[in-house]
Structures are given as structure tokens and as C-alpha cells.
Design a protein around this motif. Structure first.
Motif, PDB file in Angstrom:
ATOM      1  N   ILE A 110     -93.630 -60.799  40.338  1.00  0.00           N
ATOM      2  CA  ILE A 110     -93.161 -59.422  40.428  1.00  0.00           C
ATOM      3  C   ILE A 110     -91.763 -59.361  39.860  1.00  0.00           C
ATOM      4  O   ILE A 110     -91.057 -60.380  39.774  1.00  0.00           O
ATOM      5  CB  ILE A 110     -93.207 -58.885  41.877  1.00  0.00           C
ATOM      6  N   ALA A 111     -91.354 -58.170  39.484  1.00  0.00           N
ATOM      7  CA  ALA A 111     -90.010 -57.966  38.955  1.00  0.00           C
ATOM      8  C   ALA A 111     -89.567 -56.548  39.288  1.00  0.00           C
ATOM      9  O   ALA A 111     -90.398 -55.636  39.394  1.00  0.00           O
ATOM     10  CB  ALA A 111     -89.997 -58.179  37.445  1.00  0.00           C
ATOM     11  N   CYS A 156     -89.810 -54.463  49.548  1.00  0.00           N
ATOM     12  CA  CYS A 156     -90.830 -55.067  48.674  1.00  0.00           C
ATOM     13  C   CYS A 156     -91.209 -54.112  47.547  1.00  0.00           C
ATOM     14  O   CYS A 156     -91.450 -54.549  46.420  1.00  0.00           O
ATOM     15  CB  CYS A 156     -92.060 -55.468  49.476  1.00  0.00           C
ATOM     16  N   TYR A 157     -91.263 -52.817  47.835  1.00  0.00           N
ATOM     17  CA  TYR A 157     -91.523 -51.839  46.783  1.00  0.00           C
ATOM     18  C   TYR A 157     -90.430 -51.887  45.721  1.00  0.00           C
ATOM     19  O   TYR A 157     -90.707 -51.774  44.530  1.00  0.00           O
ATOM     20  CB  TYR A 157     -91.623 -50.428  47.356  1.00  0.00           C
ATOM     21  N   LEU A 158     -89.199 -52.055  46.128  1.00  0.00           N
ATOM     22  CA  LEU A 158     -88.123 -52.192  45.157  1.00  0.00           C
ATOM     23  C   LEU A 158     -88.328 -53.464  44.321  1.00  0.00           C
ATOM     24  O   LEU A 158     -88.223 -53.439  43.092  1.00  0.00           O
ATOM     25  CB  LEU A 158     -86.760 -52.223  45.854  1.00  0.00           C
ATOM     26  N   ILE A 209     -86.445 -59.385  47.008  1.00  0.00           N
ATOM     27  CA  ILE A 209     -85.680 -58.633  45.999  1.00  0.00           C
ATOM     28  C   ILE A 209     -84.907 -59.580  45.100  1.00  0.00           C
ATOM     29  O   ILE A 209     -84.923 -59.448  43.872  1.00  0.00           O
ATOM     30  CB  ILE A 209     -84.728 -57.624  46.669  1.00  0.00           C
ATOM     31  N   LEU A 210     -84.216 -60.537  45.680  1.00  0.00           N
ATOM     32  CA  LEU A 210     -83.430 -61.483  44.877  1.00  0.00           C
ATOM     33  C   LEU A 210     -84.334 -62.286  43.947  1.00  0.00           C
ATOM     34  O   LEU A 210     -83.996 -62.497  42.774  1.00  0.00           O
ATOM     35  CB  LEU A 210     -82.617 -62.405  45.789  1.00  0.00           C
ATOM     36  N   LEU A 246     -77.617 -51.637  50.836  1.00  0.00           N
ATOM     37  CA  LEU A 246     -77.791 -50.970  49.554  1.00  0.00           C
ATOM     38  C   LEU A 246     -78.495 -51.975  48.658  1.00  0.00           C
ATOM     39  O   LEU A 246     -78.110 -53.147  48.613  1.00  0.00           O
ATOM     40  CB  LEU A 246     -76.415 -50.620  48.988  1.00  0.00           C
ATOM     41  N   ALA A 247     -79.545 -51.540  47.965  1.00  0.00           N
ATOM     42  CA  ALA A 247     -80.284 -52.448  47.089  1.00  0.00           C
ATOM     43  C   ALA A 247     -80.664 -51.706  45.824  1.00  0.00           C
ATOM     44  O   ALA A 247     -80.843 -50.486  45.832  1.00  0.00           O
ATOM     45  CB  ALA A 247     -81.535 -52.980  47.792  1.00  0.00           C
TER      46      ALA A 247
END
Length: 158
Positions: free
Chosen positions: A34-35, A87-89, A114-115, A138-139
């Protein structure tokens, strides 16, 4: 990497995701990488958030932030779980996310994902995220999206 929804949003994206899940072999989703989203235009960004239902004293601040984000972006979504929203992000569905108060268990797994997907996650003020301490986060998918989201939220720098 193209998100499983083909970059579409709305009902058709949900249908695409459901179809992909039906067609996939058990565990197949885990075998693809994923990305974060490649989108960098903040005005077209979709931003995830969470309501401060356990910290109602944050509600006036949150409502002002929500108003500004809605006016500056393509929209916001509230999925019901910060872990899922993160996870959606990571998967490229959202370009950004913020929430004023989260517990460590809300953040830990999503932050790591995310990372790994190439995103960024910090405290609201931009300081390093300590997942053992509750608080706001904040992401984003890029430094530009993070900077613009922090600016729209009117978050003071660390």
C-alpha cells in the motif's frame, strides 16, 4: 500504486472495494503493498477526522476546525475508528487526518502503517509522535498536505 478503489470516491468506490474483496483469495489483500495518495492539491484532498465525543470541552475548537477544513478541501469523512481512518490514509483513500484527542491504542498500529506506506504522522503541533501519550494527532500523505492542513486547522507550531 493505485488504490483498490481506482482513485474513485463515493458509492462506486465502495462497490469496487467490495468486488475486490469478494474476488480476492483469503489473505490476498495482505500480499499487496500500500502507499499513501500521490495527490498534492490540498483543495482536492479528502481529510479524515474524529469527533471529540469523550472530550466535549474540545468541541468548540473542533467545530471551527471542521468548518475551515470543509471550506478548504474536497471534504471530510468520519469512519468511526481512528485506527481504520489511519489505515485509509495509508492506503491512499484519505490525504490527511486529524483528531484532537486519541488514546495510545487508537494510534499505535495506524501510525506504523502510515509510516510504512510513506506517510507522515505527528502531534498536532508538528512535534514527534509519542504513541505512549494520549493527545491530538495530524497525519498526511506529504509534507505539503501536512503543512496546509496544520495551517487550515490553525495549529500553533511546536
Amino acid at each position: 500504486m493505485t488504490p483498490p478503489h481506482g482513485g474513485r470516491r463515493g458509492p462506486r468506490a465502495a462497490e469496487d472495494a467490495a468486488e475486490a474483496a469478494r474476488d480476492a483469495a483469503p489473505g490476498a489483500a495482505r500480499s499487496r503493498s500500500i502507499a499513501v495518495s500521490p495527490l498534492r492539491d490540498f483543495r482536492k484532498s479528502l481529510i479524515g477526522t474524529g469527533f471529540p465525543f469523550k472530550k466535549l470541552d474540545h468541541l468548540p475548537e473542533y467545530l471551527g476546525q471542521l468548518d475551515r477544513v470543509l471550506r478548504a478541501t474536497s471534504g471530510t469523512r468520519r469512519g468511526g475508528s481512528a485506527a481504520l481512518d489511519l489505515c485509509y490514509l495509508a492506503e491512499g483513500v484519505f490525504e490527511g487526518f486529524w483528531e484532537l484527542w486519541l488514546s495510545p491504542w487508537d494510534i499505535a498500529a495506524g501510525a506504523a502503517i502510515i509510516l510504512e506506506a510513506g506517510g507522515i504522522i505527528t502531534r498536532l503541533d508538528g512535534s514527534r509522535l509519542d504513541i505512549e501519550t494520549p493527545g491530538g494527532i495530524l497525519a498526511g500523505c506529504s509534507p505539503d498536505v501536512m503543512r496546509k492542513l496544520a495551517e487550515v486547522l490553525e495549529v500553533p507550531d511546536s
